[in-house]
Design an enzyme around this catalytic site. Structure first.
Site, PDB file in Angstrom:
ATOM      1  CE  LYS A 269      -3.453  -0.842  -0.538  1.00 31.65           C
ATOM      2  NZ  LYS A 269      -3.833  -1.404  -1.875  1.00 31.65           N
TER       3      LYS A 269
ATOM      4  N   GLY B 293       2.448   2.239  -2.931  1.00 30.63           N
ATOM      5  CA  GLY B 293       2.619   2.646  -4.328  1.00 30.63           C
ATOM      6  C   GLY B 293       3.495   1.660  -5.099  1.00 30.63           C
ATOM      7  CB  THR B 294       4.703  -1.771  -4.297  1.00 29.32           C
ATOM      8  OG1 THR B 294       3.419  -2.339  -4.056  1.00 29.32           O
ATOM      9  CG2 THR B 294       5.362  -1.418  -2.986  1.00 29.32           C
TER      10      THR B 294
ATOM     11  CE  LYS C 274     -11.768   9.350  -7.519  1.00 29.11           C
ATOM     12  NZ  LYS C 274     -10.346   9.179  -7.828  1.00 29.11           N
TER      13      LYS C 274
HETATM   14  P1  A3P Z   1      -4.896   3.793  -2.287  1.00 35.82           P
HETATM   15  O1  A3P Z   1      -5.664   2.915  -3.207  1.00 35.82           O
HETATM   16  O2  A3P Z   1      -5.193   3.574  -0.847  1.00 35.82           O
HETATM   17  O3  A3P Z   1      -4.960   5.267  -2.662  1.00 35.82           O
HETATM   18  P2  A3P Z   1       0.290  -0.718  -3.625  1.00 35.82           P
HETATM   19  O4  A3P Z   1       0.398  -0.778  -5.085  1.00 35.82           O
HETATM   20  O5  A3P Z   1       1.636  -0.833  -2.952  1.00 35.82           O
HETATM   21  O6  A3P Z   1      -0.745  -1.643  -3.077  1.00 35.82           O
HETATM   22  O7  A3P Z   1      -0.160   0.748  -3.239  1.00 35.82           O
HETATM   23  C1  A3P Z   1      -1.419   1.231  -3.625  1.00 35.82           C
HETATM   24  C2  A3P Z   1      -1.358   2.729  -3.459  1.00 35.82           C
HETATM   25  O8  A3P Z   1      -0.513   3.268  -4.442  1.00 35.82           O
HETATM   26  C3  A3P Z   1      -2.678   3.410  -3.681  1.00 35.82           C
HETATM   27  O9  A3P Z   1      -3.325   3.421  -2.432  1.00 35.82           O
HETATM   28  C4  A3P Z   1      -2.262   4.805  -4.199  1.00 35.82           C
HETATM   29  O10 A3P Z   1      -2.426   5.804  -3.245  1.00 35.82           O
HETATM   30  C5  A3P Z   1      -0.781   4.657  -4.480  1.00 35.82           C
HETATM   31  N1  A3P Z   1      -0.336   5.161  -5.778  1.00 35.82           N
HETATM   32  C6  A3P Z   1       0.806   5.873  -5.977  1.00 35.82           C
HETATM   33  N2  A3P Z   1       0.936   6.183  -7.254  1.00 35.82           N
HETATM   34  C7  A3P Z   1      -0.124   5.661  -7.915  1.00 35.82           C
HETATM   35  C8  A3P Z   1      -0.521   5.681  -9.284  1.00 35.82           C
HETATM   36  N3  A3P Z   1       0.200   6.292 -10.195  1.00 35.82           N
HETATM   37  N4  A3P Z   1      -1.674   5.047  -9.591  1.00 35.82           N
HETATM   38  C9  A3P Z   1      -2.425   4.452  -8.638  1.00 35.82           C
HETATM   39  N5  A3P Z   1      -2.085   4.397  -7.328  1.00 35.82           N
HETATM   40  C10 A3P Z   1      -0.933   4.995  -6.966  1.00 35.82           C
END
Ligand code: A3P
Length: 557
Positions: free
Chosen positions: A287, A289-290, A509
């Site tokens: 969570k 931004g991976t 959202k």
């Molecule tokens: P949210 O959905 O809570 O906003 P991961 O890929 O590690 O599971 O992390 C998901 C999070 O990546 C998302 O959390 C979002 O905030 C973040 N994020 C950062 N850059 C993003 C992008 N370009 N597109 C979508 N999500 C992104």
């Protein structure tokens, strides 16, 4: 005419004598059926006599023609060869149910040739084997056992006898060297320091000067004269059970890179290559931004990600869970053969690597030179994102409890809420997790990515990552990415200029975290964040903006 073989007779005779000193002592003989009756008359008589007394001995299949299993890529062909040895055993009344085998020339057991394990189980129902190669031949005192694919691998010791050491007076360095080893030297110490010792000697050590018999008889007498040890022999399956009772921590192997030890490389299939391993890992945590980072990295012409998994999608999750038991052949199948080893950057991203206890040690054993990328955002925001993620997956604990209730629940709270709380909070104690990684990787191998900046200005972050990885020429991400107003995130710019964004599960959202919970979490993480600040300073890595804000209590989602 007396066709009894004096050498085979001496072996049986010594076994009887040893049984007086070591209850149940029994020689365990390996056989390669193809060589039956292919020696001199005297040797053939030895074969016959051993077979005549087969019920007094134990037997294990070596290989039909003594070939090295790692040379066989095809498991069916390997199994066919084993069947020939099985037929030989059946024709000559050799027992086939001991559950133990040894591969010739140390081949295939470690590094694991999965085909060997498979064929052994199918043809012989093998449960136990032994090797001198795990984790390495030397130092001998570090040899260990492990269990793989249902086969228990026991460490085997060396006793100083080899195919060429067959005459007492010609022992390398003089016969006194052998006697020294037996009487208080290396061989004696091996038995003294290992509760279970397995030795393997060669046929030639039982002919000629019969050094095999001499060595073990002298050793047993010496041990019994000078120590209180009580020696005994167990059949292989019971022996393995005993071994892993004494050393339960050895059950799980630690896979290493076969190319880092020449001996290992020599007994590893030539069809396999260590080039099919990643040069860097994106370790998470979840969570932060991976997935965005994974997709941006994949746009780079010099960077190749692992193939998707049918179960865990873009993640392999090799080092962090049961997939590790599949071994490195399984892992390497997720990577292509690189077209140019020095310029291709292969990587994989598994976001639970960051905070899973065993991962740094396992990763460093296989990929000691890899570079490591961790993505860090405010741990409070990370916790909230995880909570929302669980709600989206209809987790009852997340649906039935507010985020505030989850993170503030006391130790007496409901089990499912506490489990969710742990998954929300624990990965966010960044410094503690990073310290564990730093026990296995040099600071220069690690790069902390500011996840907030990755979200707001990915091109800048990607430039720093390329510098850290040493990739040139630098790929210009300002042209490859576009901000999508509807999604509210940066996305890939396709050929036609249209944005291709991550799916709905990324960038969800949901309402802002309430101020009270944010204040609670800021307090909860204060010390951890202070530790992180110290750690980043120590490593000379830049401080993310969110960290300063969070410590000053000014952060907002
Ligand atoms: P949210 O959905 O809570 O906003 P991961 O890929 O590690 O599971 O992390 C998901 C999070 O990546 C998302 O959390 C979002 O905030 C973040 N994020 C950062 N850059 C993003 C992008 N370009 N597109 C979508 N999500 C992104």
């Amino acid at each position: 005419m007396n066709t009894d073989s004096p050498d085979a007779g001496a072996l049986l005779n010594t076994q009887n004598k040893l049984r007086v000193l070591v209850p149940n002592f029994t020689f365990n003989l390996g056989f390669s059926g193809k060589f039956f009756h292919t020696g001199t008359d005297e040797e053939d008589e030895g074969d016959d006599m051993l077979l005549k007394h087969r019920r007094e001995l134990w037997w294990f299949p070596h290989m039909w023609s003594h070939m090295q299993p790692h040379l066989f890529h095809n498991v069916t062909v390997l199994a066919e060869q084993m069947r020939l040895n099985m037929l030989f055993a059946q024709e000559h009344g050799i027992p086939t149910d001991m559950g133990y085998a040894v591969a010739p020339h140390h081949s295939g057991v470690y590094p694991v040739h999965s085909q060997l394990y498979e064929a052994w189980k199918t043809v012989w129902a093998i449960q136990v084997t032994s090797t001198e190669e795990y984790p390495h031949l030397r130092p001998a005192r570090y040899r260990r056992g492990f269990i793989h694919s249902g086969i228990q691998v026991l460490p085997r010791q060396t006793c100083g006898l080899f195919t060429h050491t067959i005459f007492y007076n010609e022992y390398p360095g003089g016969s006194k060297e052998l006697d020294k080893s037996i009487r208080g030297g290396e061989l004696f110490l091996t038995v003294l320091l290992n509760p279970i010792s397995i030795f393997m000697t060669h046929l030639s050590n039982y002919g000629n000067d019969r050094l095999g018999l001499y060595t073990f008889q002298s050793l047993v007498k010496f041990v019994q004269c000078w120590t209180n040890l009580r020696l005994q022999t167990l059949p292989p399956i019971q022996l393995a059970e005993k071994y892993f009772q004494i050393f339960p921590q050895e059950r799980d192997p630690l896979w290493q890179n076969p190319c880092h030890d020449k001996r290992h490389k020599d007994i590893w299939s030539k069809e396999k290559t260590c080039d099919r391993l990643p040069k860097f890992l994106v370790i998470g945590p979840q969570k932060t931004g991976t997935t965005a980072l994974h997709s941006f990295l994949s746009l780079h012409p010099a960077i190749t990600s692992s193939f998707p998994s049918p179960v865990t999608f873009e993640e392999i999750q090799f080092f962090s869970g049961p997939n590790y038991d599949n071994g490195i052949d399984w892992y390497m199948d997720f990577f292509p053969f690189p077209s140019n080893v020095s310029t291709d950057f292969m990587f994989e991203k598994s976001a639970n690597y960051f905070d899973t206890e065993l991962v740094p040690k396992r990763a460093a054993a296989l990929l000691p030179r890899a570079k490591i990328l961790a993505v860090l955002i405010s741990p409070s925001d990370r916790a909230y994102s995880w909570y929302q993620h669980q709600r989206a997956h209809r987790d009852p604990a997340a649906l039935n409890n507010t985020f505030h209730a989850v993170v503030t629940a006391g130790p007496q709270g409901p089990r499912d809420v506490l489990a969710l709380q742990r998954r929300c909070l624990r990965p966010g104690t960044y410094a503690a997790h990073l310290e564990r990684w730093l026990q296995h990787y040099q600071p220069s191998q690690m790069h902390m990515v500011d996840g907030s900046l990755l979200r707001s200005n990915p091109a800048l972050v990607m430039e720093a990552i390329q510098r850290f990885l040493g990739i040139s020429p630098t790929f210009n991400y300002t042209q490859a990415l576009v901000f999508d107003e509807t999604k509210g995130f940066w996305c890939q710019k396709t050929e036609g200029g249209r944005p291709k964004c991550l799916g709905k599960s990324k960038g969800r959202k949901y309402p802002e975290m309430n101020a009270e919970t944010r204040a609670f979490l800021a307090e909860y993480y204060r010390e951890h964040n202070t530790e992180l600040l110290r750690l980043l300073n120590r490593l000379g890595q830049s401080q993310p903006g969110w960290l300063r804000e969070e410590l000053q209590g000014t952060s907002r989602s």
